[in-house]
Design a protein around this motif. Structure first.
Motif, PDB file in Angstrom:
ATOM      1  N   SER A 197      -3.434 -11.415  70.051  1.00  0.00           N
ATOM      2  CA  SER A 197      -3.000 -12.618  70.130  1.00  0.00           C
ATOM      3  C   SER A 197      -4.057 -13.741  70.811  1.00  0.00           C
ATOM      4  CB  SER A 197      -1.719 -13.058  70.868  1.00  0.00           C
ATOM      5  OG  SER A 197      -1.774 -12.741  72.383  1.00  0.00           O
ATOM      6  N   PRO A 198      -4.286 -14.783  70.675  1.00  0.00           N
ATOM      7  CA  PRO A 198      -3.480 -15.744  69.540  1.00  0.00           C
ATOM      8  C   PRO A 198      -3.999 -15.652  68.210  1.00  0.00           C
ATOM      9  CG  PRO A 198      -5.211 -17.141  70.678  1.00  0.00           C
ATOM     10  CD  PRO A 198      -5.232 -15.582  71.362  1.00  0.00           C
ATOM     11  N   ALA A 199      -5.162 -14.968  67.932  1.00  0.00           N
ATOM     12  CA  ALA A 199      -5.464 -14.880  66.612  1.00  0.00           C
ATOM     13  C   ALA A 199      -4.232 -14.681  65.523  1.00  0.00           C
ATOM     14  CB  ALA A 199      -6.790 -13.863  66.427  1.00  0.00           C
ATOM     15  N   ASN A 200      -3.406 -13.554  66.006  1.00  0.00           N
ATOM     16  CA  ASN A 200      -2.312 -13.025  65.214  1.00  0.00           C
ATOM     17  C   ASN A 200      -1.572 -14.312  64.817  1.00  0.00           C
ATOM     18  OD1 ASN A 200      -1.175 -13.320  67.489  1.00  0.00           O
ATOM     19  ND2 ASN A 200      -0.535 -10.957  67.461  1.00  0.00           N
ATOM     20  N   LEU A 201      -1.694 -15.562  65.370  1.00  0.00           N
ATOM     21  CA  LEU A 201      -0.648 -16.718  65.034  1.00  0.00           C
ATOM     22  C   LEU A 201      -1.046 -17.315  63.685  1.00  0.00           C
ATOM     23  CD1 LEU A 201      -0.023 -18.078  68.760  1.00  0.00           C
ATOM     24  CD2 LEU A 201       1.549 -16.649  67.163  1.00  0.00           C
ATOM     25  N   LEU A 202      -2.352 -17.118  63.458  1.00  0.00           N
ATOM     26  CA  LEU A 202      -2.940 -17.867  62.235  1.00  0.00           C
ATOM     27  C   LEU A 202      -1.964 -17.452  61.183  1.00  0.00           C
ATOM     28  CD1 LEU A 202      -6.730 -17.590  63.343  1.00  0.00           C
ATOM     29  CD2 LEU A 202      -5.234 -19.634  63.194  1.00  0.00           C
ATOM     30  N   PRO A 203      -1.722 -16.460  60.788  1.00  0.00           N
ATOM     31  CA  PRO A 203      -0.791 -16.377  59.307  1.00  0.00           C
ATOM     32  C   PRO A 203       0.553 -16.933  59.644  1.00  0.00           C
ATOM     33  CG  PRO A 203      -1.766 -14.159  59.954  1.00  0.00           C
ATOM     34  CD  PRO A 203      -2.143 -15.242  61.124  1.00  0.00           C
ATOM     35  N   VAL A 204       0.985 -17.247  60.924  1.00  0.00           N
ATOM     36  CA  VAL A 204       2.245 -17.857  61.139  1.00  0.00           C
ATOM     37  C   VAL A 204       2.139 -19.417  60.565  1.00  0.00           C
ATOM     38  CG1 VAL A 204       4.038 -18.563  62.696  1.00  0.00           C
ATOM     39  CG2 VAL A 204       2.815 -16.244  62.879  1.00  0.00           C
ATOM     40  N   TYR A 205       1.017 -19.948  61.059  1.00  0.00           N
ATOM     41  CA  TYR A 205       0.858 -21.362  60.918  1.00  0.00           C
ATOM     42  C   TYR A 205       0.809 -21.469  59.462  1.00  0.00           C
ATOM     43  CZ  TYR A 205      -0.218 -22.591  65.556  1.00  0.00           C
ATOM     44  OH  TYR A 205      -0.494 -22.895  66.936  1.00  0.00           O
ATOM     45  N   ALA A 206      -0.168 -20.627  58.660  1.00  0.00           N
ATOM     46  CA  ALA A 206      -0.201 -20.868  57.168  1.00  0.00           C
ATOM     47  C   ALA A 206       1.314 -20.711  56.414  1.00  0.00           C
ATOM     48  CB  ALA A 206      -1.251 -19.715  56.627  1.00  0.00           C
ATOM     49  N   LYS A 207       1.780 -19.469  56.992  1.00  0.00           N
ATOM     50  CA  LYS A 207       3.277 -19.271  56.326  1.00  0.00           C
ATOM     51  C   LYS A 207       4.078 -20.617  56.378  1.00  0.00           C
ATOM     52  CE  LYS A 207       6.138 -16.486  54.655  1.00  0.00           C
ATOM     53  NZ  LYS A 207       6.380 -15.753  53.216  1.00  0.00           N
ATOM     54  N   GLN A 208       4.196 -20.990  57.520  1.00  0.00           N
ATOM     55  CA  GLN A 208       4.920 -22.370  57.933  1.00  0.00           C
ATOM     56  C   GLN A 208       4.820 -23.649  56.953  1.00  0.00           C
ATOM     57  OE1 GLN A 208       4.190 -23.082  61.953  1.00  0.00           O
ATOM     58  NE2 GLN A 208       6.044 -21.751  62.875  1.00  0.00           N
ATOM     59  N   ASN A 209       3.488 -23.479  56.508  1.00  0.00           N
ATOM     60  CA  ASN A 209       3.017 -24.426  55.720  1.00  0.00           C
ATOM     61  C   ASN A 209       3.343 -24.401  54.071  1.00  0.00           C
ATOM     62  OD1 ASN A 209       1.746 -27.110  55.220  1.00  0.00           O
ATOM     63  ND2 ASN A 209      -0.032 -25.977  54.364  1.00  0.00           N
ATOM     64  N   GLY A 210       3.884 -22.923  53.886  1.00  0.00           N
ATOM     65  CA  GLY A 210       4.330 -22.651  52.688  1.00  0.00           C
ATOM     66  C   GLY A 210       3.014 -22.183  51.791  1.00  0.00           C
ATOM     67  N   ALA A 211       2.070 -21.421  52.673  1.00  0.00           N
ATOM     68  CA  ALA A 211       0.852 -20.849  51.824  1.00  0.00           C
ATOM     69  C   ALA A 211       1.217 -19.494  51.107  1.00  0.00           C
ATOM     70  CB  ALA A 211      -0.299 -20.813  52.766  1.00  0.00           C
ATOM     71  N   THR A 212       0.540 -19.374  49.863  1.00  0.00           N
ATOM     72  CA  THR A 212       0.719 -18.032  49.514  1.00  0.00           C
ATOM     73  C   THR A 212       0.111 -17.003  50.415  1.00  0.00           C
ATOM     74  OG1 THR A 212       0.905 -19.057  47.165  1.00  0.00           O
ATOM     75  CG2 THR A 212       0.348 -16.518  47.440  1.00  0.00           C
ATOM     76  N   MET A 213       0.504 -15.831  50.944  1.00  0.00           N
ATOM     77  CA  MET A 213       0.040 -15.159  51.652  1.00  0.00           C
ATOM     78  C   MET A 213      -0.138 -13.603  51.177  1.00  0.00           C
ATOM     79  SD  MET A 213       0.483 -16.791  54.557  1.00  0.00           S
ATOM     80  CE  MET A 213      -0.008 -15.784  55.716  1.00  0.00           C
ATOM     81  N   ILE A 214      -1.368 -13.139  51.240  1.00  0.00           N
ATOM     82  CA  ILE A 214      -2.030 -11.973  50.704  1.00  0.00           C
ATOM     83  C   ILE A 214      -2.510 -11.257  51.925  1.00  0.00           C
ATOM     84  CG2 ILE A 214      -3.577 -10.853  49.122  1.00  0.00           C
ATOM     85  CD1 ILE A 214      -3.565 -13.578  47.334  1.00  0.00           C
ATOM     86  N   GLU A 215      -2.374  -9.994  51.837  1.00  0.00           N
ATOM     87  CA  GLU A 215      -2.946  -9.200  52.779  1.00  0.00           C
ATOM     88  C   GLU A 215      -3.863  -7.945  52.081  1.00  0.00           C
ATOM     89  OE1 GLU A 215      -0.631  -7.064  56.601  1.00  0.00           O
ATOM     90  OE2 GLU A 215      -0.058  -5.859  54.790  1.00  0.00           O
ATOM     91  N   VAL A 216      -4.953  -7.769  52.689  1.00  0.00           N
ATOM     92  CA  VAL A 216      -5.799  -6.773  51.954  1.00  0.00           C
ATOM     93  C   VAL A 216      -5.904  -5.511  53.332  1.00  0.00           C
ATOM     94  CG1 VAL A 216      -8.087  -5.935  51.140  1.00  0.00           C
ATOM     95  CG2 VAL A 216      -7.053  -8.058  50.677  1.00  0.00           C
TER      96      VAL A 216
END
Ligand code: BJW
Ligand code: ZN
Length: 239
Positions: free
Chosen positions: A188-207
């Motif tokens: 943390s806190p870098a691991n919060l960045l996907p949370v911000y994107a998800k909250q905004n409705g972004a399409t989420m892809i993991e590699v």
């Protein structure tokens, strides 16, 4: 599922990447927590905290110097290059936990270095900051002000550079697609960045060849290496 995500990816205007050590693994730079990870071999608390640095600056500097030599002799891999290619087609931002500068060397223009850079030094006392141009005549190196110099990286317990962090939150909160590449999301806190994107409705892809703590919230998880997956993702976008 794959078709649905591909379609959203093609329609995305703004794509944000969150990257970690795994993206540089295929450039010969070790990860931290994987099978051959640095934290399997070394104690993070003796190398990556300010207390460790003050108690043995020579040891910490020698470790960073060895890593810097390895990083400078490494080359960006097809994963880094694919991300920079995507800039020709989309608005792209890279929020990286890596200190190796390989995204910039691959040509990426908008890179947020969340944990600093191994190529920069700063003074522990005054505001001096500079790029390292050559090797040091003595370790630990000292500043003109007489104080000890340190690598410009973020150690455990230290705040991320606030302008970089605020910029990264802004990009994560406003993207259409977020692609999380080669990070365990353990820090943390870098691991919060996907949370911000998800909250905004972004399409989420993991590699990531391995599962992570955000895998369940992803729209698509590609369990392959980034040097293989990212050029294929770029093909989908430009098809
Ligand atoms: C592939 C692949 C391939 C493999 N293709 N994928 C308890 C005590 C003390 C602190 C804390 C605590 N609990 C929480 C904290 C906070 C702490 C933290 O998160 N700790 C956790 C570990 C528990 N965080 C901090 O301290 C941060 N600061 C902070 O919180 O400040 C608060 C504050 C606010 C205001 C004032 C003051 C303070 C700072 C974190 C700094 C992290 N620093 C490091 C080292 C420095 C840079 C360096 O020397 O390189 O950064 S640690 C290390 O972890 C490094 C990385 O950037 C970071 C993340 O690692 P990453 O990139 O995810 O790598 P791995 O190895 O974990 O994962 C690799 C992944 O790749 C794996 O999933 C593989 O499967 C995958 N992979 N090959 C694709 N080919
Ligand atoms: Zn100084």
């Amino acid at each position: 599922m794959f078709e649905q995500v591909s379609d959203k990816l093609r329609k995305s205007e703004k794509i944000v990447f969150v990257t970690g050590a795994g993206i540089s693994q295929e450039s010969g730079i070790p990860t931290f927590r994987g099978k051959d990870g640095l934290w399997r071999k070394y104690d993070a608390m003796q190398l990556a905290t300010i207390d460790a640095f003050y108690s043995n600056p020579k040891l910490v500097w020698e470790w960073y110097e060895e890593r810097r030599r390895n990083i400078l002799s490494a080359k960006p891999n097809p994963g880094h290059v694919a991300i920079s290619e995507l800039q020709k087609h989309k608005e792209v931002h890279v929020l990286t936990q890596n200190i190796d500068g390989l995204h910039q060397r691959a040509g990426s223009k908008s890179v947020y270095e969340l944990h600093g850079s191994i190529i920069t030094i700063k003074c522990t006392a005054c505001s001096f900051k500079d790029k390292i141009e050559s090797s040091f005549s003595e370790i630990p190196p000292t500043c003109k002000c007489g104080s000890i110099l340190r690598p410009d990286v973020v150690w455990f317990g230290e705040a991320l550079p606030q302008d970089v962090w605020q910029g990264a939150i802004q990009q994560a909160s406003t993207c259409d697609t977020m692609i999380v590449v080669g990070t365990s999301l353990a820090v943390s806190p870098a691991n919060l960045l996907p949370v911000y994107a998800k909250q905004n409705g972004a399409t989420m892809i993991e590699v990531n060849p391995e599962q992570t703590m955000m895998s369940e919230t992803m729209d698509l998880s590609l369990r392959v290496s980034s040097a293989k997956a990212l050029p294929e993702i770029i093909d989908i976008v430009t098809k």
